[in-house]
Design an enzyme around this catalytic site. Structure first.
Site, PDB file in Angstrom:
ATOM      1  N   VAL A 267      11.111 -10.730  -2.640  1.00  0.00           N
ATOM      2  CA  VAL A 267       9.765 -10.760  -3.355  1.00  0.00           C
ATOM      3  C   VAL A 267      10.228 -11.029  -4.786  1.00  0.00           C
ATOM      4  O   VAL A 267      11.157 -10.422  -5.470  1.00  0.00           O
ATOM      5  CB  VAL A 267       9.034  -9.495  -3.366  1.00  0.00           C
ATOM      6  CG1 VAL A 267       7.831  -9.238  -4.325  1.00  0.00           C
ATOM      7  CG2 VAL A 267       8.558  -9.191  -2.045  1.00  0.00           C
ATOM      8  N   CYS A 268       9.663 -11.924  -5.470  1.00  0.00           N
ATOM      9  CA  CYS A 268       9.959 -12.346  -6.703  1.00  0.00           C
ATOM     10  C   CYS A 268       9.710 -11.384  -7.852  1.00  0.00           C
ATOM     11  O   CYS A 268       8.641 -10.820  -7.819  1.00  0.00           O
ATOM     12  CB  CYS A 268       9.263 -13.880  -7.213  1.00  0.00           C
ATOM     13  SG  CYS A 268       9.433 -14.222  -9.089  1.00  0.00           S
ATOM     14  N   ILE A 269      10.670 -10.764  -8.540  1.00  0.00           N
ATOM     15  CA  ILE A 269      10.461  -9.739  -9.542  1.00  0.00           C
ATOM     16  C   ILE A 269       9.625 -10.264 -10.637  1.00  0.00           C
ATOM     17  O   ILE A 269       8.566  -9.331 -10.943  1.00  0.00           O
ATOM     18  CB  ILE A 269      11.893  -9.274 -10.039  1.00  0.00           C
ATOM     19  CG1 ILE A 269      11.458  -7.854 -10.871  1.00  0.00           C
ATOM     20  CG2 ILE A 269      12.361 -10.381 -10.802  1.00  0.00           C
ATOM     21  CD1 ILE A 269      12.566  -7.224 -11.075  1.00  0.00           C
TER      22      ILE A 269
END
Lengths: 130, 134
Positions: A77-79
């Site tokens: 998941v992209c931070i």
């Protein structure tokens, strides 16, 4: 072939996440390798552990979680996108002073570099949604 | 690490959806990987590069100044589709003047924007290895 997958839409509102899931399953069944699945934009919402869909409907975050467990998939998941949308793992929740996190098992949060790396390392990067 | 040809295709207006902003974030992070990077602006995406953006009335951050920093990140192949500009009554003069400094020519300032036709852009796209569309 070595695939990576990018999921750009959240669960339910659009079919992108479902289609990406079916694609991943089919690719694995056909003997291909999945290097990484990267969740960006509203796609980060696929990682919520707080979804409670009606019992006669599919549970999209759980489907991803189970697929990850079964095939040891790297679900990232992209931070940057996650922080905007209130999606966080235990470490980040602690750092931000929240009591609990909302990331379902099987996902991890990391940076956009993971997407670029997936593009470099894979034979194909297949994008779903947007 | 292998060098691949990455193209980021920007298709949406800068505000109204988050795609333009989050595309820019990928481009900036991706710049650290020393890949062969191009950007394309087509459709409403050409509005992303317009100059004089003022977002006060919609209560959002104006991120358009970031495009002028792309040259410093060695992102200097910025393709703008001619037909998309024309269809919207825009010309190059409506866009920011984006430049980069060529180290090999004593840091000469060069234009980053390449105005191309739809057909020319299709050719450039067909040469890419990774296309990320926003």
């Amino acid at each position: 072939m070595k695939f990576s997958i990018q999921v750009n839409e959240g669960p339910y509102q659009k079919q992108a996440s479902d289609t990406a899931y079916q694609f991943a399953k089919a690719a694995i069944a056909a003997g291909h390798e999945i290097f990484r699945i990267f969740f960006y934009h509203d796609g980060v919402n696929n990682a919520t552990k707080l979804a409670v869909p009606p019992q006669d409907d599919r549970h999209i975050p759980k489907l991803w979680s189970e697929l990850s467990k079964e095939h040891n998939l790297d679900l990232v998941v992209c931070i940057a996108a996650a922080q905007r949308r209130g999606m966080m793992d235990a470490d980040e929740a602690k750092r931000q002073g929240f009591e609990d996190n909302n990331l379902i098992e099987g996902f991890r949060i990391s940076g956009l570099g993971q997407l670029i790396e997936a593009g470099i390392e894979s034979d194909r990067l297949v994008v779903f949604g947007a | 690490m292998a060098v691949k040809k990455f193209m980021y295709v920007n298709r949406k207006a800068p505000y109204g959806t988050v795609y333009a902003l989050e595309s820019l974030e990928v481009v900036l992070i991706g710049a650290a990987f020393d890949q062969d990077v191009s950007l394309a602006f087509i459709g409403d995406g050409v509005y992303e590069l317009t100059k004089g953006q003022d977002t006060k009335a919609i209560g959002q951050k104006n991120f358009s100044p970031v495009y002028s920093a792309l040259g410093d990140y060695d992102v200097n192949k910025i393709y703008v589709e001619k037909e998309s500009l024309e269809e919207r009554g825009l010309t190059l003069d409506d866009l920011q003047h984006l430049v980069w400094e060529d180290e090999d020519e004593d840091y000469a300032e060069k234009d980053s924007i390449r105005l191309v036709s739809r057909a020319e852009l299709a050719d450039v796209m067909s040469e890419q290895e990774i296309i990320l569309s926003f």
